[in-house]
Design an enzyme around this catalytic site. Structure first.
Site, mmCIF file in Angstrom:
data_model
loop_
_atom_site.group_PDB
_atom_site.id
_atom_site.type_symbol
_atom_site.label_atom_id
_atom_site.label_comp_id
_atom_site.label_asym_id
_atom_site.label_seq_id
_atom_site.Cartn_x
_atom_site.Cartn_y
_atom_site.Cartn_z
ATOM 1 N N ARG A 12 0.678 -1.560 0.092
ATOM 2 C CA ARG A 12 0.167 -0.003 -0.394
ATOM 3 C C ARG A 12 1.188 0.974 0.543
ATOM 4 O O ARG A 12 1.092 1.607 -1.089
ATOM 5 C CB ARG A 12 -1.289 -0.051 1.109
ATOM 6 C CG ARG A 12 -2.396 0.660 1.261
ATOM 7 C CD ARG A 12 -1.844 2.234 1.240
ATOM 8 N NE ARG A 12 -1.643 2.826 2.190
ATOM 9 C CZ ARG A 12 -0.704 3.524 3.101
ATOM 10 N NH1 ARG A 12 -0.736 4.878 2.218
ATOM 11 N NH2 ARG A 12 -0.367 3.892 4.078
ATOM 12 N N ASP A 13 1.023 1.423 1.267
ATOM 13 C CA ASP A 13 2.550 2.789 0.786
ATOM 14 C C ASP A 13 3.222 2.551 0.345
ATOM 15 O O ASP A 13 3.934 3.607 -0.224
ATOM 16 C CB ASP A 13 3.090 2.692 2.806
ATOM 17 C CG ASP A 13 3.390 3.851 2.764
ATOM 18 O OD1 ASP A 13 3.841 4.903 2.450
ATOM 19 O OD2 ASP A 13 3.661 4.060 4.413
ATOM 20 N N HIS A 204 5.490 3.411 13.371
ATOM 21 C CA HIS A 204 6.250 3.023 12.295
ATOM 22 C C HIS A 204 6.898 4.363 11.869
ATOM 23 O O HIS A 204 6.466 5.654 12.180
ATOM 24 C CB HIS A 204 4.492 3.387 11.511
ATOM 25 C CG HIS A 204 4.737 4.108 10.252
ATOM 26 N ND1 HIS A 204 4.195 2.426 8.896
ATOM 27 C CD2 HIS A 204 5.317 5.007 9.043
ATOM 28 C CE1 HIS A 204 4.303 3.510 7.639
ATOM 29 N NE2 HIS A 204 4.841 4.750 7.872
ATOM 30 N N HIS A 206 10.078 6.326 9.981
ATOM 31 C CA HIS A 206 10.860 6.527 8.614
ATOM 32 C C HIS A 206 11.953 6.402 9.097
ATOM 33 O O HIS A 206 12.486 7.102 10.510
ATOM 34 C CB HIS A 206 9.821 7.430 7.911
ATOM 35 C CG HIS A 206 8.868 7.458 6.977
ATOM 36 N ND1 HIS A 206 8.820 7.707 5.830
ATOM 37 C CD2 HIS A 206 8.129 6.755 7.996
ATOM 38 C CE1 HIS A 206 7.180 7.127 5.675
ATOM 39 N NE2 HIS A 206 7.240 7.199 7.043
ATOM 40 N N CYS A 237 9.583 9.364 1.028
ATOM 41 C CA CYS A 237 8.765 11.775 1.795
ATOM 42 C C CYS A 237 8.810 12.242 1.435
ATOM 43 O O CYS A 237 10.062 12.128 0.187
ATOM 44 C CB CYS A 237 10.106 11.521 3.280
ATOM 45 S SG CYS A 237 10.124 13.437 3.589
ATOM 46 N N ASN A 246 9.938 5.601 4.536
ATOM 47 C CA ASN A 246 9.896 4.036 5.955
ATOM 48 C C ASN A 246 11.393 3.564 5.776
ATOM 49 O O ASN A 246 12.100 3.004 5.219
ATOM 50 C CB ASN A 246 8.900 3.081 4.882
ATOM 51 C CG ASN A 246 7.176 3.807 4.351
ATOM 52 O OD1 ASN A 246 6.856 4.280 6.349
ATOM 53 N ND2 ASN A 246 6.772 3.816 4.357
#
Lengths: 321, 321
Positions: A12-13, A204, A206, A237, A246
């Protein structure tokens, strides 16, 4: 050996941020492979408008095509009631809702103010109801906003409180642009766990500023046991061209395994899946372990060294001990 | 606010690995700039044979040309008695000796067995004597060897013991190929500090597998207060093409500063120095902070967001609190 729960976000991301459209059958094949890797959750896709995010326009087809592995939760991003209805039609295990605790970031990212987002997500929770489908809320920029700067802890706790009051199962604390640092992570994680002991809490991170694994260490020390990460480190990002996005799943699992945590993951299978990504997306990924190998992936001893070694290694070893 | 000591290795460990020869005057100018950044030590150059390492063939000229800043120690790599004599002639503050605790790595890297290395370095210590010049020993592969695999802790402690008996001031535990992981770092750091309370102990991490900052966190928790790192992350790892090498100084200082440690460093000045590197070496560096900016280097709010924000931000904020 403490049990940890790993949650994959790449399909997804990650795919959402790729310029290349990943074919539906390739998405399905990758997710089916990921289902064998030991994940607690896989964020399969997003039920946003196909116009807004064409990369994930095949959400229904992907959900229909994957083979569900018992024990793995299949979660999807749900932005609104329309998305919730579509997602419920696909038999999702969890709906992942997203908003930002920073006003300018929410406006920039979601084009509404936070109250509008909350109202919309409250309606989503209403549609999903108290049935078998769980609700998680991913709160962006809880460790800082690239426009606002520091975000007050009380703001973060306030938004969690409002969602907890709606009955959501879990909350994800997202370091959306890599502003989190270890001592901050530990303090906020402790506060959230103390104040919301019944919530499933995910971190979560990064790796934008290189601190993702250090932040994970701090979160572990605050009792967090559930982490998002992205295969190959996919997902970028928007505020720093060329910067990492991520945290990379295999880099994270590699470290956690070495430390003796039970991640439930098959790292070799994860690495094999990650090695497929460049073929799908058309470019390399920032995976460090794919590049360097696992810690004990040893290299052969050069021949000149080897022959020398045989002669004196034993005598040498005795002398040191 | 705990005081930490930062030690720069880019001008030796970094430049040694570059294909481009950095002009002597450029080396001097960079070191003079680094001298204003707050370092405890700068590893200026190496007194190895100019034939073996032509990149640092100007060691004497560099040492003679730099302006020494009071409070900064200028250390150099010294491989043998010949190098020690050359270095002593340049008025060094410290000689840094190197050998590996892994037999195959020592043979591969230094083309001798460990006993031969130890004998050679013992002679160096003898030449330097108990005068004003300190001796540090950097022990390679203490957290693992890419050929041997795990290195027994007792081997590491045994080698430290032998050097401590020679009267060296300090020892550096080097994670030469990025095999260290946090729990291992903490355990070894504790053992070394307990067993050698009078030694100055430095940790030297590589970010090959992404764990350098997490390892730093663990070392801090074991009471370590002294760290090597490399401006821009210069200095590579020979066993994994494309993998990261030395941990990046600015990424490390950025994290430590955020956590409230007193590194004594001027991060902006470090970043400015790091920004000079691509012009000297002809390629980008893996610096994350140079790419992403510091945590609170904010980005402007987009205009459409800004105008929207003014209208409702205050009302919105009140409702959350």
């Amino acid at each position: 050996m403490k049990r940890l729960f790993m949650q994959e976000v790449a399909t997804r991301d990650g795919f959402q941020n790729e310029k290349t459209f990943i074919e539906t059958e390739d998405k399905i094949a990758l997710i089916n492979e990921l289902s064998q890797c030991g994940y607690a959750k896989i964020e399969v896709t997003s039920f946003t408008s196909p116009k807004a995010i064409p990369a994930l326009r095949d959400a229904e087809a992907v959900m229909a095509g994957i083979k569900r592995e018992p024990g793995v939760e299949y979660t999807v991003l749900v932005p609104n009631v329309r998305g919730a209805e579509r997602a419920l039609g696909c038999g999702i295990d969890e709906a992942n809702l997203v908003m930002s605790v920073s006003e300018p970031h929410n406006r920039s990212n979601l084009r509404m103010n936070r109250e509008q987002s909350f109202a919309q997500l409250k309606d989503v929770v209403g549609v999903i109801g108290q049935g078998p489908v769980a609700v998680n809320v991913s709160l962006s920029t809880v460790f800082g906003c690239p426009m606002q700067g520091d975000v007050p802890v009380e703001d973060v706790l306030g938004w969690i409180e409002r969602f907890a009051a709606l009955g959501v199962r879990g909350v994800t604390l997202c370091d959306t642009t890599g502003m989190a640092y270890p001592s901050q992570v530990q303090a906020l994680s402790r506060r959230v766990r103390e104040q919301f002991p019944h919530l499933q809490v995910t971190l979560h991170f990064h790796n934008t500023r290189g601190m993702a694994l250090a932040n994970t260490l701090s979160a572990l020390q605050a009792g967090i046991n559930r982490f998002d990460a992205s295969l190959g480190g996919l997902g970028g990002c928007p505020y720093a061209p060329g910067a990492s996005g991520n945290v990379c799943m295999e880099d994270l699992v590699h470290m956690l395994d070495l430390m003796g945590y039970d991640t439930g993951m098959d790292i070799d299978r994860v690495l094999a899946a990650s090695a497929l990504l460049p073929g799908l997306i058309g470019h390399d990924t920032p995976s460090q372990i794919l590049r360097a190998g696992k810690r004990l992936d040893l290299h052969p001893i050069p021949e000149h060294v080897h022959s020398l070694s045989k002669q004196v290694a034993n005598a040498d070893k005795e002398r040191v001990q």
